[in-house]
Design an enzyme around this catalytic site. Structure first.
Site, PDB file in Angstrom:
ATOM      1  N   GLY A  40       0.844  -1.196   0.000  1.00 49.91           N
ATOM      2  CA  GLY A  40       0.000   0.000   0.000  1.00 49.91           C
ATOM      3  C   GLY A  40       0.872   1.235   0.000  1.00 49.91           C
ATOM      4  N   LEU A  43      -1.202   7.436   1.752  1.00 45.51           N
ATOM      5  CA  LEU A  43      -0.441   8.315   2.642  1.00 45.51           C
ATOM      6  C   LEU A  43       0.365   7.546   3.675  1.00 45.51           C
ATOM      7  CD1 LEU A  43      -2.742  11.401   3.122  1.00 45.51           C
ATOM      8  CD2 LEU A  43      -0.499  11.282   2.037  1.00 45.51           C
ATOM      9  N   ALA A  44      -0.247   6.534   4.287  1.00 49.32           N
ATOM     10  CA  ALA A  44       0.482   5.791   5.326  1.00 49.32           C
ATOM     11  C   ALA A  44       1.651   5.030   4.712  1.00 49.32           C
ATOM     12  CB  ALA A  44      -0.470   4.843   6.047  1.00 49.32           C
ATOM     13  N   ARG A 337     -19.025  13.778  13.850  1.00 49.21           N
ATOM     14  CA  ARG A 337     -19.773  13.158  12.755  1.00 49.21           C
ATOM     15  C   ARG A 337     -20.882  12.224  13.224  1.00 49.21           C
ATOM     16  NH1 ARG A 337     -14.540  12.094   8.853  1.00 49.21           N
ATOM     17  NH2 ARG A 337     -14.309  14.308   8.403  1.00 49.21           N
TER      18      ARG A 337
HETATM   19  C1  LIG Z   1     -13.970  11.231   0.120  1.00 49.86           C
HETATM   20  C2  LIG Z   1     -13.080  11.187   1.332  1.00 49.86           C
HETATM   21  C3  LIG Z   1     -12.562  12.352   1.860  1.00 49.86           C
HETATM   22  C4  LIG Z   1     -11.731  12.312   2.981  1.00 49.86           C
HETATM   23  N1  LIG Z   1     -11.253  13.480   3.493  1.00 49.86           N
HETATM   24  C5  LIG Z   1     -10.438  13.438   4.578  1.00 49.86           C
HETATM   25  C6  LIG Z   1      -9.912  14.628   5.132  1.00 49.86           C
HETATM   26  O1  LIG Z   1     -10.176  15.739   4.642  1.00 49.86           O
HETATM   27  N2  LIG Z   1      -9.102  14.544   6.208  1.00 49.86           N
HETATM   28  C7  LIG Z   1      -8.776  13.345   6.774  1.00 49.86           C
HETATM   29  O2  LIG Z   1      -8.025  13.312   7.742  1.00 49.86           O
HETATM   30  N3  LIG Z   1      -9.248  12.195   6.246  1.00 49.86           N
HETATM   31  C8  LIG Z   1     -10.066  12.205   5.176  1.00 49.86           C
HETATM   32  N4  LIG Z   1     -10.547  11.038   4.662  1.00 49.86           N
HETATM   33  C9  LIG Z   1     -10.026   9.755   5.163  1.00 49.86           C
HETATM   34  C10 LIG Z   1      -8.642   9.498   4.570  1.00 49.86           C
HETATM   35  O3  LIG Z   1      -8.615   9.919   3.227  1.00 49.86           O
HETATM   36  C11 LIG Z   1      -8.233   8.025   4.612  1.00 49.86           C
HETATM   37  O4  LIG Z   1      -8.510   7.472   5.851  1.00 49.86           O
HETATM   38  C12 LIG Z   1      -6.740   7.892   4.346  1.00 49.86           C
HETATM   39  O5  LIG Z   1      -6.383   8.582   3.168  1.00 49.86           O
HETATM   40  C13 LIG Z   1      -6.315   6.443   4.247  1.00 49.86           C
HETATM   41  O6  LIG Z   1      -4.959   6.403   3.902  1.00 49.86           O
HETATM   42  P1  LIG Z   1      -4.178   5.033   3.876  1.00 49.86           P
HETATM   43  O7  LIG Z   1      -2.802   5.339   3.437  1.00 49.86           O
HETATM   44  O8  LIG Z   1      -4.367   4.334   5.168  1.00 49.86           O
HETATM   45  O9  LIG Z   1      -4.944   4.153   2.768  1.00 49.86           O
HETATM   46  P2  LIG Z   1      -5.234   4.413   1.212  1.00 49.86           P
HETATM   47  O10 LIG Z   1      -4.983   5.788   0.767  1.00 49.86           O
HETATM   48  O11 LIG Z   1      -6.580   3.820   0.968  1.00 49.86           O
HETATM   49  O12 LIG Z   1      -4.152   3.529   0.490  1.00 49.86           O
HETATM   50  C14 LIG Z   1      -4.245   2.133   0.443  1.00 49.86           C
HETATM   51  C15 LIG Z   1      -3.123   1.603  -0.405  1.00 49.86           C
HETATM   52  O13 LIG Z   1      -3.117   0.186  -0.264  1.00 49.86           O
HETATM   53  C16 LIG Z   1      -3.046  -0.416  -1.528  1.00 49.86           C
HETATM   54  N5  LIG Z   1      -3.660  -1.733  -1.397  1.00 49.86           N
HETATM   55  C17 LIG Z   1      -4.816  -2.065  -0.783  1.00 49.86           C
HETATM   56  N6  LIG Z   1      -4.995  -3.393  -0.826  1.00 49.86           N
HETATM   57  C18 LIG Z   1      -3.929  -3.906  -1.465  1.00 49.86           C
HETATM   58  C19 LIG Z   1      -3.532  -5.212  -1.802  1.00 49.86           C
HETATM   59  N7  LIG Z   1      -4.245  -6.280  -1.479  1.00 49.86           N
HETATM   60  N8  LIG Z   1      -2.379  -5.372  -2.493  1.00 49.86           N
HETATM   61  C20 LIG Z   1      -1.609  -4.296  -2.843  1.00 49.86           C
HETATM   62  N9  LIG Z   1      -1.928  -3.040  -2.512  1.00 49.86           N
HETATM   63  C21 LIG Z   1      -3.073  -2.856  -1.835  1.00 49.86           C
HETATM   64  C22 LIG Z   1      -3.697   0.541  -2.471  1.00 49.86           C
HETATM   65  O14 LIG Z   1      -3.231   0.303  -3.774  1.00 49.86           O
HETATM   66  C23 LIG Z   1      -3.238   1.878  -1.879  1.00 49.86           C
HETATM   67  O15 LIG Z   1      -1.965   2.173  -2.374  1.00 49.86           O
HETATM   68  C24 LIG Z   1     -11.405  11.066   3.569  1.00 49.86           C
HETATM   69  C25 LIG Z   1     -11.941   9.903   3.041  1.00 49.86           C
HETATM   70  C26 LIG Z   1     -12.794   9.955   1.955  1.00 49.86           C
HETATM   71  C27 LIG Z   1     -13.425   8.689   1.477  1.00 49.86           C
END
Ligand SMILES: Cc1cc2nc3c(=O)[nH]c(=O)nc-3n(C[C@H](O)[C@H](O)[C@H](O)COP(=O)(O)OP(=O)(O)OC[C@H]3O[C@@H](n4cnc5c(N)ncnc54)[C@H](O)[C@@H]3O)c2cc1C
Length: 644
Positions: A40, A43-44, A337
């Site tokens: 993944g 951002l994380a 929320r």
């Molecule tokens: C419309 C919307 C608006 C939002 N606005 C805000 C905001 O303004 N402020 C805020 O704090 N939060 C906001 N959030 C929440 C926030 O965007 C998410 O919680 C956060 O971006 C998640 O980041 P992440 O890195 O954990 O996961 P993600 O960004 O979902 O990344 C997941 C990664 O994992 C990869 N992946 C997943 N499964 C697999 C697999 N099996 N094999 C290989 N790769 C895989 C994907 O390809 C991707 O690269 C919002 C959410 C939504 C839906």
């Protein structure tokens, strides 16, 4: 089994510093002897992969999209919290900690949340250094706005595209390391299983989404940064690709799942219009800074509006019920929320909903436009207004938006300790994929903060401690566990491709979504949850008999990809229902109808439920075993949450 969260002892404000000092280090020359798998690159994961490579580790990073830039994080609109106190309005690390614990309805760990608030200030500096164009005030200083559950302005933003800008920052840091040869990036690659050798995560099995090739990859540690599972509800604001597969397969290999039933339902989304939809659109919470939420005062007025006998702009001021301002004068439209969502639903249940379906309330900017002028409102929210206009063909500068709650985020996820390690050694979970910091309800603008805290500032310290302990001996790629796990994955693919029934995978997904929304959505009852469990079991059995999966493995096959993900959702859904049934209290996003105050607010039961639920997989179609991590509160006093 006693779950050890490994929260360091000592005063709250010193826990993280003390812990960092006590963690073992890997010396610079040894770092290049370790391989770290990061699944993944949202951002994380993007932040983690870039930071670990910068430290000198060899990183292998994976995403299923064609570029890390397409991670769901790109969709985040409103902003990111940080306790900088630039506004001098009374903010502090302690206040952000307190707001987050309270906002999560006292179901998160004090130690984790305090650390999150503490490192939040570094995140902003890091991102500014990367060139993230945060909004600025006229004088050049970074601007802030407010989000729900806070009485201070601590949200940094880049218009309505904060996630996009933050992701571009992380992506440029990641690209630098790809170019330097420290990160090997695998795009269009889906992780389908984790390889466990002698109790330790030492690799993954992937499928190349273009060729179908199934491969094994080795690593000294595996970091799952794979996002949330809101799409179990079918309709959500999440990107279409968001899924549970990586975390679920890890769960089936032994990683406990934390608080699966905690789902965030966001109050301001564009309402559902019919069965044709596969996606819902968020209207950012930032809009509640200036927008006022209301419903008509009477059922009769609502009916007239629905039938088109009355225009919304003709409704007199005294006929409008600004229900959030009325019920929660201190926080008004900026209640958290869960509270805003439940109140919106209450209006609709009362018969006071608007729009053709009657399942919506208004979000109105007329006052803000009068007060600030249309140009000022456009400068702040222009892209969100445009998006609303493009989807609804209604001009929000001229009439209020129609909004209704929708599934948005999942607070549940893989159980992790303070080091972000799951109960499986060497297997970590970061960002939305873990359960860690938001308790039963996440405050707005705190997901980006947590994902980046995990990736930039926590994992670079904690993973080193584990690596130093296991030593840099190369992972044995010939260990039979690799071949066996690969075989398991191939067999599952074959089983899916053998499904030649008459019902599409999408149909199953939609049906599951209906069940989850109806019985495990905004309000849950014992009776409904028991019914849902049976319905999901039947649906799952039917899926494995009557679903149709088209095409072959050795090609780009979205039918197959989707089938694998929906099959996992069909299992996860049942666990969510079990968790919701077990938690016979209301807290945050989990509202049990049986447990409410006389005013209809969520009623917690701290004596019996002040714990993290960590579920252990026990085999297909077997009940999972519940383990409890008791939550200890030494710094905050547990009270009934009040935003009045
Ligand atoms: C419309 C919307 C608006 C939002 N606005 C805000 C905001 O303004 N402020 C805020 O704090 N939060 C906001 N959030 C929440 C926030 O965007 C998410 O919680 C956060 O971006 C998640 O980041 P992440 O890195 O954990 O996961 P993600 O960004 O979902 O990344 C997941 C990664 O994992 C990869 N992946 C997943 N499964 C697999 C697999 N099996 N094999 C290989 N790769 C895989 C994907 O390809 C991707 O690269 C919002 C959410 C939504 C839906």
């Amino acid at each position: 089994m006693i779950l050890d969260a490994k929260i360091p002892a000592g005063p709250l404000a010193e826990k993280w510093s003390t812990h960092k000092f006590n963690l073992k280090l890997v010396n610079p020359a040894n770092k290049r002897k370790y391989d770290i798998i990061v699944v993944g690159t949202g951002l994380a994961g993007g932040a983690a992969a870039a930071s670990l490579a910068e430290l000198g580790y060899n990183v292998k990073a994976y995403c299923f999209q064609d570029s890390p830039r397409r991670a769901h994080s790109i969709a985040a609109q409103g902003g990111i919290n940080a306790a900088k106190n630039y506004r001098n309005d009374g903010d502090s690390v302690y206040r952000l900690f307190y707001d987050t614990i309270k906002g999560g309805d006292y179901r998160a760990r004090e130690g984790n949340v305090y650390r999150l608030a503490e490192v939040s200030v570094n995140i902003i500096d890091q991102c500014v250094a990367q060139g993230v164009p945060f909004a600025r005030e006229y004088g050049g200083l970074l601007d802030n706005r407010s989000f729900g559950g806070a009485q201070v302005s601590r949200t940094f933003y880049a218009r309505g595209q904060t996630g996009q800008q933050l992701l571009l920052g992380a992506y440029s840091a990641l690209n630098r390391q790809i170019n330097a040869g420290k990160v090997k990036m695998y795009t269009r690659t889906e992780m389908l299983d984790v390889v466990i050798v002698d109790g330790k995560a030492q690799g993954i099995v992937t499928r190349n989404l273009e060729t179908g090739k199934v491969e094994t990859h080795t690593g000294h540690a595996v970091l799952l940064c794979t996002g949330g599972y809101g799409n179990v509800f079918y309709l959500s604001t999440n990107a279409m690709g968001c899924n549970i597969t990586a975390a679920w397969r890890a769960h089936k290999r032994g990683a406990f799942f934390g608080n699966p039933c905690y789902t965030q339902i966001h109050p301001t989304c564009i309402p559902v219009t019919g069965d044709h939809q596969s996606k819902l659109t968020l209207m950012s919470e930032s809009l509640r800074n200036d927008g006022r939420v209301w419903a008509p005062k009477t059922v009769e007025l609502a009916q007239k509006l629905r039938k088109g006998e009355l225009k919304v702009t003709d409704l007199k001021e005294e006929d409008r019920d600004y229900f959030l301002e009325r019920k929660y004068p201190s926080f008004g439209n900026l209640v958290p929320r869960d509270v805003a969502s439940r109140n919106g639903k209450e209006m609709v249940d009362d018969g006071r909903g608007v729009g053709t379906t009657g399942v919506a309330v208004f979000l109105d900017f007329a006052d803000a436009i009068k007060r600030l002028g249309e140009d000022a409102v456009r400068a702040k929210y222009g892209n969100l207004f445009d998006m609303y206009y493009q989807i609804t063909n209604e001009d929000p500068y001229k009439q209020p938006m129609r909004i209704y709650p929708a599934v948005h985020y999942t607070m549940g996820g893989l159980w992790v300790d303070y080091n972000l390690m799951t109960n499986v050694e060497g297997l970590y979970a970061l960002g939305e994929a873990n359960f860690s910091d938001h308790g039963a309800n996440r405050l707005g603008a705190s997901a980006l903060m947590q994902g980046l805290a995990d990736g930039y500032f926590v994992i670079p310290y904690t993973v080193g401690d584990y690596l130093a302990k296991i030593g840099p001996k190369p992972v044995d790629a010939n260990h039979p566990a690799f071949e066996q796990t690969k075989k398991d994955v191939e067999e599952r693919i074959k089983k899916l491709l053998a499904l030649k029934g008459n019902k599409t995978v999408d149909e199953y997904h939609r049906e599951l979504g209906h069940i989850m929304w109806e019985y495990c959505g905004m309000a849950r009852t014992e009776e409904g949850l028991k019914k849902a469990k049976g319905l999901i079991q039947n649906l799952r059995a039917d899926f494995w008999k009557n679903a149709i999966v088209l095409g072959e493995n050795e090609e780009l096959n979205q039918s197959l990809e989707k089938a694998g993900r929906v099959a996992d959702f069909l299992e996860l859904g049942e666990l969510m229902v079990d968790d919701a049934l077990m938690r016979n209290e209301s807290c945050g996003g989990h509202f049990r109808v049986e447990s409410q105050t006389p005013e209809g607010e969520a009623l917690r039961d701290d004596d019996h439920f002040a714990f993290v639920a960590a579920w252990q997989y026990k085999g297909d179609n077997q009940p999972e075993e519940l383990h409890k991590e008791e939550l200890v509160f030494e710094n905050v006093h547990l009270t009934q949450r009040s935003y009045k």
